[in-house]
Design a protein around this motif. Structure first.
Motif: not given
Length: 407
Positions: A182-194, A235-244
């Motif tokens: 619903e109104k809670l957006q999330y992003r999670l990541a598991i990555n290799d460190a340089i 309030l308004d919902q932002e797009s979550n299609l891209l990460p920017f």
């Protein structure tokens, strides 16, 4: 002061010419190639450039106070053949100027490189998994900031908190998960460190930590990073299609978000004891932030406000370039003046950052005062910003004019 005076005159002349020139056509989706009749299958191409002229009061005796810089030159493309999957490619260069150019354009700074290349699949309604060289970062909104629509001249430098330490130009190679409840957006990541990060120092016995865990301890012990960012949209919902993340909507939406984010790199830093024995130290960064952007009336005026508290733990007494174990408070505030939204618009703003470090008593304080002149929204604008940075006994004053166009 004569150079500064001339610089201001040039800026005002440019502004006067633009104000009385014919407005450019409204931006309408950029370069978009539709692949079917209903337009749901498409390829989108975005191109932008930011060019700067700067006056700096701290230069060598034989150096000019004024300089030019190609801040960014980028091309981003993404394709969506259906709602289930997407591929994105983003390449370009940054900060090309007289100090790093080469006669035949073969130097490192002149070369295009991939900023992002990732694929993503929708695994359920409102939930997506992806992988590649990506920008789904943790920590804060500013660590996920788009470079297309800053409120200020550029991003707050210390907010890109892992640049070159664990990533390649703010991007990691790994897997990410994104979506919303619903109104809670999330992003999670598991990555290799340089492995070959910017911090190439060797730990000094009983000295400060060094961000070199992956390089000195190996990828088995220090090779993974974990990141996440969660924001609740009141309030308004932002797009979550891209990460920017958008910097300023100029009142086109009513946004009020509260966010929390983190970054963790187990054994990312190393510390040497009195005998030279090296042990890993966990790197952990978290932040709390708030973003508000809304129209103030129907006369074209709007407000953009942002504030963040960020706690940085890079290891014992870590201090290297812009990074340091300690804390950061940052905020900016912008006001879009009333006016016809189809004509030139002005948006004065102010920003302030306070960075404290465990290793030293001095704080780094950065004040920015500027204004944006929008000729066609963010797609065509000029930004003039004065920045004063004080760190210990050093004070740096910079005045920068930036022109930007993106299509």
């Amino acid at each position: 002061m004569r150079n500064l005076h001339n610089f201001l005159i040039v800026f005002l002349l440019i502004i006067s010419l633009q104000v009385f020139s014919q407005g450019s056509p409204n931006y309408d989706g950029g370069i978009k190639v539709t692949l079917n009749e209903d337009g749901k299958k498409y390829i989108r191409i975005i191109s932008w450039a930011q060019v700067q002229a700067s006056y700096n009061d701290q230069v060598a005796d034989n150096a000019s106070n004024t300089s030019f810089n190609l801040r960014r030159a980028r091309i981003l493309m993404y394709a969506q053949l259906n709602s289930k999957f997407l591929i994105l490619t983003h390449f370009g260069l940054n900060n090309l100027n007289s100090s790093n150019m080469t006669p035949l354009g073969k130097g490192e700074a002149s070369q295009l490189f991939f900023h992002d290349v990732w694929i993503q699949y929708q695994i359920a309604k409102n939930h997506t998994v992806g992988a590649g060289l990506h920008y789904f970062n943790g920590i804060s909104r500013l660590n996920n900031q788009s470079t297309l629509n800053f409120l200020t001249l550029d991003n707050n430098r210390q907010s890109w908190a892992t640049l070159g330490l664990s990533d390649q130009f703010f991007r990691h190679v790994g897997v990410f998960f994104k979506g919303n409840f619903e109104k809670l957006q999330y992003r999670l990541a598991i990555n290799d460190a340089i492995i070959n990060g910017l911090d190439t120092r060797t730990p000094v016995n009983n000295g400060s930590a060094v961000y070199g865990g992956t390089r000195l301890l190996g990828t088995k012990k220090a090779g993974k990073t974990f990141a996440g960012y969660f924001d609740y949209h009141f309030l308004d919902q932002e797009s979550n299609l891209l990460p920017f993340k958008v910097g300023s909507y100029l009142g086109e939406k009513r946004i009020f978000n509260l966010g929390f984010g983190f970054f963790a790199h187990p054994n990312g830093a190393v510390f040497a004891d009195n005998l030279g024995n090296v042990a890993g130290e966990n790197v952990s960064i978290f932040a709390l932030d708030a973003f508000y952007d809304a129209p103030l009336s129907d006369n074209g005026s709007s407000i953009t406000a942002y504030a963040v508290y960020q706690n940085n733990n890079y290891g014992k007494n870590y201090l290297y370039n812009a990074y340091g174990t300690g804390s950061m408070i940052y905020s900016h505030l912008g006001y879009t003046l009333p006016g016809d939204t189809s004509k030139t618009r002005f948006q004065p703003y102010v920003s302030f950052a306070n960075n404290s470090y465990d290793a030293i008593q001095d704080n780094r304080n950065i004040l920015g005062i500027g204004t944006n002149a929008y000729f066609n929204g963010h797609n065509s604008k000029l930004t003039l910003e004065y920045q004063r940075q004080k760190f210990g006994v050093s004070t740096l004053n910079t005045l920068t004019l930036q022109a930007m166009i993106y299509l």
